[in-house]
Structure formats: structure tokens, C-alpha cells
Scaffold this motif. Structure first.
Motif, mmCIF file in Angstrom:
data_model
loop_
_atom_site.group_PDB
_atom_site.id
_atom_site.type_symbol
_atom_site.label_atom_id
_atom_site.label_comp_id
_atom_site.label_asym_id
_atom_site.label_seq_id
_atom_site.Cartn_x
_atom_site.Cartn_y
_atom_site.Cartn_z
ATOM 1 N N HIS A 240 62.234 41.815 10.688
ATOM 2 C CA HIS A 240 62.698 42.840 11.629
ATOM 3 C C HIS A 240 63.181 44.076 10.871
ATOM 4 O O HIS A 240 62.785 45.214 11.192
ATOM 5 C CB HIS A 240 63.825 42.282 12.501
ATOM 6 C CG HIS A 240 64.401 43.286 13.460
ATOM 7 N ND1 HIS A 240 63.744 43.673 14.609
ATOM 8 C CD2 HIS A 240 65.568 43.991 13.425
ATOM 9 C CE1 HIS A 240 64.479 44.565 15.250
ATOM 10 N NE2 HIS A 240 65.591 44.776 14.550
ATOM 11 N N TRP A 243 60.351 46.083 9.251
ATOM 12 C CA TRP A 243 59.629 46.952 10.180
ATOM 13 C C TRP A 243 60.358 48.276 10.377
ATOM 14 O O TRP A 243 59.756 49.346 10.233
ATOM 15 C CB TRP A 243 59.443 46.259 11.529
ATOM 16 C CG TRP A 243 58.797 47.174 12.530
ATOM 17 C CD1 TRP A 243 59.413 47.976 13.445
ATOM 18 C CD2 TRP A 243 57.396 47.431 12.649
ATOM 19 N NE1 TRP A 243 58.494 48.710 14.143
ATOM 20 C CE2 TRP A 243 57.244 48.399 13.680
ATOM 21 C CE3 TRP A 243 56.269 46.941 11.995
ATOM 22 C CZ2 TRP A 243 55.997 48.887 14.060
ATOM 23 C CZ3 TRP A 243 55.027 47.418 12.379
ATOM 24 C CH2 TRP A 243 54.901 48.377 13.395
ATOM 25 N N HIS A 244 61.634 48.208 10.691
ATOM 26 C CA HIS A 244 62.359 49.425 11.047
ATOM 27 C C HIS A 244 62.731 50.284 9.840
ATOM 28 O O HIS A 244 62.881 51.497 9.972
ATOM 29 C CB HIS A 244 63.606 49.063 11.862
ATOM 30 C CG HIS A 244 63.273 48.596 13.245
ATOM 31 N ND1 HIS A 244 63.007 49.451 14.293
ATOM 32 C CD2 HIS A 244 63.115 47.346 13.746
ATOM 33 C CE1 HIS A 244 62.714 48.766 15.380
ATOM 34 N NE2 HIS A 244 62.780 47.479 15.078
ATOM 35 N N LYS A 248 57.354 50.999 10.012
ATOM 36 C CA LYS A 248 57.127 51.982 11.072
ATOM 37 C C LYS A 248 57.209 53.408 10.535
ATOM 38 O O LYS A 248 56.617 54.324 11.104
ATOM 39 C CB LYS A 248 58.100 51.772 12.229
ATOM 40 C CG LYS A 248 59.485 52.338 12.034
ATOM 41 C CD LYS A 248 60.298 52.219 13.319
ATOM 42 C CE LYS A 248 61.674 52.880 13.187
ATOM 43 N NZ LYS A 248 62.444 52.755 14.434
ATOM 44 N N GLU A 266 50.992 47.082 15.288
ATOM 45 C CA GLU A 266 52.120 46.806 16.183
ATOM 46 C C GLU A 266 51.847 45.583 17.056
ATOM 47 O O GLU A 266 52.747 44.765 17.285
ATOM 48 C CB GLU A 266 52.403 48.033 17.045
ATOM 49 C CG GLU A 266 53.071 49.162 16.272
ATOM 50 C CD GLU A 266 53.380 50.360 17.150
ATOM 51 O OE1 GLU A 266 54.188 51.217 16.723
ATOM 52 O OE2 GLU A 266 52.817 50.452 18.265
ATOM 53 N N TRP A 271 57.933 40.820 15.361
ATOM 54 C CA TRP A 271 59.305 40.851 14.858
ATOM 55 C C TRP A 271 59.963 42.225 15.025
ATOM 56 O O TRP A 271 61.158 42.363 14.878
ATOM 57 C CB TRP A 271 59.332 40.460 13.384
ATOM 58 C CG TRP A 271 58.843 39.083 13.142
ATOM 59 C CD1 TRP A 271 59.552 37.916 13.225
ATOM 60 C CD2 TRP A 271 57.507 38.707 12.788
ATOM 61 N NE1 TRP A 271 58.741 36.836 12.940
ATOM 62 C CE2 TRP A 271 57.479 37.290 12.668
ATOM 63 C CE3 TRP A 271 56.327 39.427 12.559
ATOM 64 C CZ2 TRP A 271 56.340 36.584 12.328
ATOM 65 C CZ3 TRP A 271 55.181 38.725 12.220
ATOM 66 C CH2 TRP A 271 55.187 37.322 12.105
ATOM 67 N N ARG A 272 59.171 43.229 15.377
ATOM 68 C CA ARG A 272 59.739 44.571 15.504
ATOM 69 C C ARG A 272 60.667 44.693 16.711
ATOM 70 O O ARG A 272 61.531 45.564 16.753
ATOM 71 C CB ARG A 272 58.632 45.613 15.606
ATOM 72 C CG ARG A 272 57.868 45.610 16.906
ATOM 73 C CD ARG A 272 56.683 46.569 16.873
ATOM 74 N NE ARG A 272 56.140 46.788 18.207
ATOM 75 C CZ ARG A 272 55.339 45.943 18.836
ATOM 76 N NH1 ARG A 272 54.984 44.814 18.246
ATOM 77 N NH2 ARG A 272 54.897 46.219 20.046
ATOM 78 N N THR A 273 60.525 43.798 17.704
ATOM 79 C CA THR A 273 61.242 43.971 18.962
ATOM 80 C C THR A 273 62.683 43.494 18.924
ATOM 81 O O THR A 273 63.526 43.992 19.660
ATOM 82 C CB THR A 273 60.503 43.224 20.088
ATOM 83 O OG1 THR A 273 60.391 41.836 19.730
ATOM 84 C CG2 THR A 273 59.112 43.800 20.289
ATOM 85 N N SER A 275 65.893 41.463 16.309
ATOM 86 C CA SER A 275 66.320 40.832 15.068
ATOM 87 C C SER A 275 66.484 39.322 15.243
ATOM 88 O O SER A 275 66.596 38.592 14.252
ATOM 89 C CB SER A 275 67.636 41.439 14.593
ATOM 90 O OG SER A 275 68.650 41.230 15.572
#
Length: 313
Positions: A240, A243-244, A248, A266, A271-273, A275
Motif C-alpha cells: 500500500h 503504491w502511494h 502512482k 491499477e 493494495w492501492r485502495t 492499507s
């Protein structure tokens, strides 16, 4: 000792250095995080046979001919003196080594970040013709490129600076392509000290596979990163933040169109959505039901009674 996938890539580079390092620049080309630098340093040390015979430098936009080949410097008396650059210094060490079979490597990271035609100067010709002298620009001394010196380099082929490589330099390069590697991804995330489940590794592998299938020929030139982007993933929860904090930022940059592969990546990266997200484990394989027992098998399987049989009266 690296895993078999990594060892195969190292061997490929070492073989190229052994065979062509005396007349060409061996260049590893690939997107960021495809393992170029990792493989290059291992291969350089193996080709040289000794880490002290490997020198590593990095090109950048301010790197000049004066730093690489020869420049003018003010000495302690205030006089201006011709001074060898990093290449001539290392070339002299290779030439002066009394052991005939000692190999030397100059490893250049980010080869195309500098103005190559200007920085390389005479090397555009004499890296290929090592039996001929060239004259340095400032001191007017004669030099030859050592026959036991291999120039190994890395670069990203889609950097703007890489697009301007001219034909004269391309003819002196032996380019080995580096793409995201499934085997190296699995080896990396399966190392001791990591707790990344196999089904998570497979999900990450499928991101590259789906990009390859959906974007076809563009995959080799436009994939924005390689398997090495997951090098700091030690457990699933790390994905997570990765990604952030990194991924991204590569795909969606302010004031620019998203990278062409953004939607595909995406879709494959849940896991991006959150933590707290964890990829569900795959169901355990069902056990096949056993065939019905034959009468003989059923009798044999009956438990033997431990009761005392009745006596005859």
C-alpha cells in the motif's frame, strides 16, 4: 550465490564482456528497476575477477570531457596543468598492470544522461581500435585504450537523452535488453527474512504479464518500471505504501497525461485502495473422494473385536 534466474542474466553479461569487451562498450538497456545495476556490478566483478579492478562512475548532465578524458586544473602553485580524467587514470592502471590476464572494468551508470559525443571524445573511435594511438586534447600526449579494459554501462532507452544517441556511438555498443523478469521477481520476494506469500508474488507477476498481453510491442519500450520496484517489499502490507509513495507518482504526474499502462497496472494492483487490504488466499485444493470399497475390502477394514468369545457350556 544468486538464484538461477539472476545467475542466468549475470552469465549473459559476463559472456558479452569476455567476448566483446575488448572492442565494444557493453550496455545494459532497460526501464528503471529491471535489475541493470544489480546485474552489472556482479558481472563486472566476475569479469574482472577482483572487486578492486572495477571502477564505478555515474554520468549526469554536467559531466564533461574534462572530467572523463582530460582537463585543465589549477595546481598548488597557481599554474594551469593538464590533468587526466577518470577514464585516462583508470586506463593507465589497466595498461600498467604487470599481470597479463588481469581484466579491468569501468562501469558507467546512466550512460545517456551526459552529452555522449562530447564526453567520450576520442573513445568513439579508439575503443574499437585499441592498437592505435590517440592524442589527448590538452597535454597532446599519446595514449591507447588498454586491451584489458572493458567499458560496461547501463541506461534507460526511453530517456530523452537516449533518443539522441548517434550512429557512431550505436556502432560501438553491444546492447543487452533488460525487461521485467518473473524469475528474478520470485527469487527476490522469496528471500529469507521476507514474508510475502506465493499467491501475492503471483499477483504481482500478473501485472507485468497483463501489460505484455494488452500493450504488445509497446511493452518492451514503454513499461514504466521493472520487478525491482518491489525490492523493499518484505510483507504484503508494504504494498500500500509503495503504491502511494512511488508507483502512482511514476504513472500519474502533474500536468502530464497518465502513462499509457496506468489503467492496466491499477486494475492489477488492489493494495492501492486500503492499507488493511490483504489478498485472499486461494482455496485449498479439494481432496478427490475415494471409490467405494469392494466387499472384500470392507470386511478387511472392519475393526477386530477385543471381546472374549463365549465358551461352550
Amino acid at each position: 550465490m544468486a538464484g538461477p534466474a539472476t545467475e542466468a542474466r549475470v552469465k549473459e553479461v559476463v559472456d558479452a564482456c569476455d567476448r566483446y569487451g575488448g572492442s565494444s562498450i557493453i550496455a545494459l538497456a532497460g526501464a528503471p528497476a529491471t535489475g541493470k545495476s544489480h546485474i552489472a556490478i556482479i558481472a563486472a566483478q566476475r569479469h574482472a575477477g577482483e572487486p578492486t579492478r572495477v571502477k564505478e562512475i555515474q554520468f549526469h548532465q554536467s559531466f564533461t570531457y574534462e572530467e572523463f578524458i582530460e582537463g585543465l586544473r589549477i595546481d598548488s602553485t597557481g599554474a594551469v596543468q593538464p590533468t587526466p580524467g577518470v577514464f585516462l587514470d583508470w586506463n593507465e592502471d589497466a595498461s600498467a598492470d604487470p599481470v597479463a590476464d588481469h581484466q579491468y572494468v569501468l562501469l558507467i551508470e546512466e550512460l545517456t544522461r551526459a552529452n555522449l559525443s562530447t564526453v567520450l571524445g576520442e573513445l568513439l573511435t579508439y575503443v574499437e581500435h585499441r592498437d592505435r594511438d590517440f592524442e589527448t586534447l590538452f597535454s597532446r600526449t599519446k595514449a591507447r585504450v588498454a586491451t584489458n579494459l572493458t567499458i560496461l554501462a547501463t541506461f534507460n532507452p526511453v530517456d530523452r537523452s537516449a533518443l539522441s544517441i548517434d550512429d557512431a556511438l550505436l556502432r560501438r555498443l553491444r546492447i543487452i535488453d533488460f525487461l521485467p523478469d518473473d524469475g528474478q521477481l520470485t527469487e527476490m520476494l522469496s528471500q529469507a527474512g521476507r514474508s510475502v506469500a506465493p499467491h501475492v508474488i503471483e499477483k504481482l507477476r500478473l501485472i507485468f504479464e497483463h501489460c505484455r498481453q494488452k500493450h504488445g510491442p509497446d511493452y518492451e519500450t514503454l513499461m514504466p518500471f521493472g520487478h525491482g520496484i518491489f525490492s523493499e517489499v518484505y510483507e504484503e502490507s508494504d504494498l500500500h505504501a509503495l503504491w502511494h509513495q512511488r508507483m502512482k507518482r511514476i504513472l500519474r504526474r502533474p500536468l502530464l497525461d497518465p502513462h499509457p499502462f496506468t489503467d492496466t497496472i491499477e486494475e492489477g494492483f488492489p493494495w492501492r485502495t486500503s492499507s488493511q487490504f490483504r489478498l485472499p488466499s486461494p482455496p485449498a485444493p479439494s481432496t478427490a473422494s475415494a471409490p467405494p470399497a469392494t466387499p472384500e475390502e470392507a470386511v478387511a477394514a472392519e475393526p477386530i473385536s477385543s471381546a472374549t468369545p463365549p465358551s461352550d457350556q
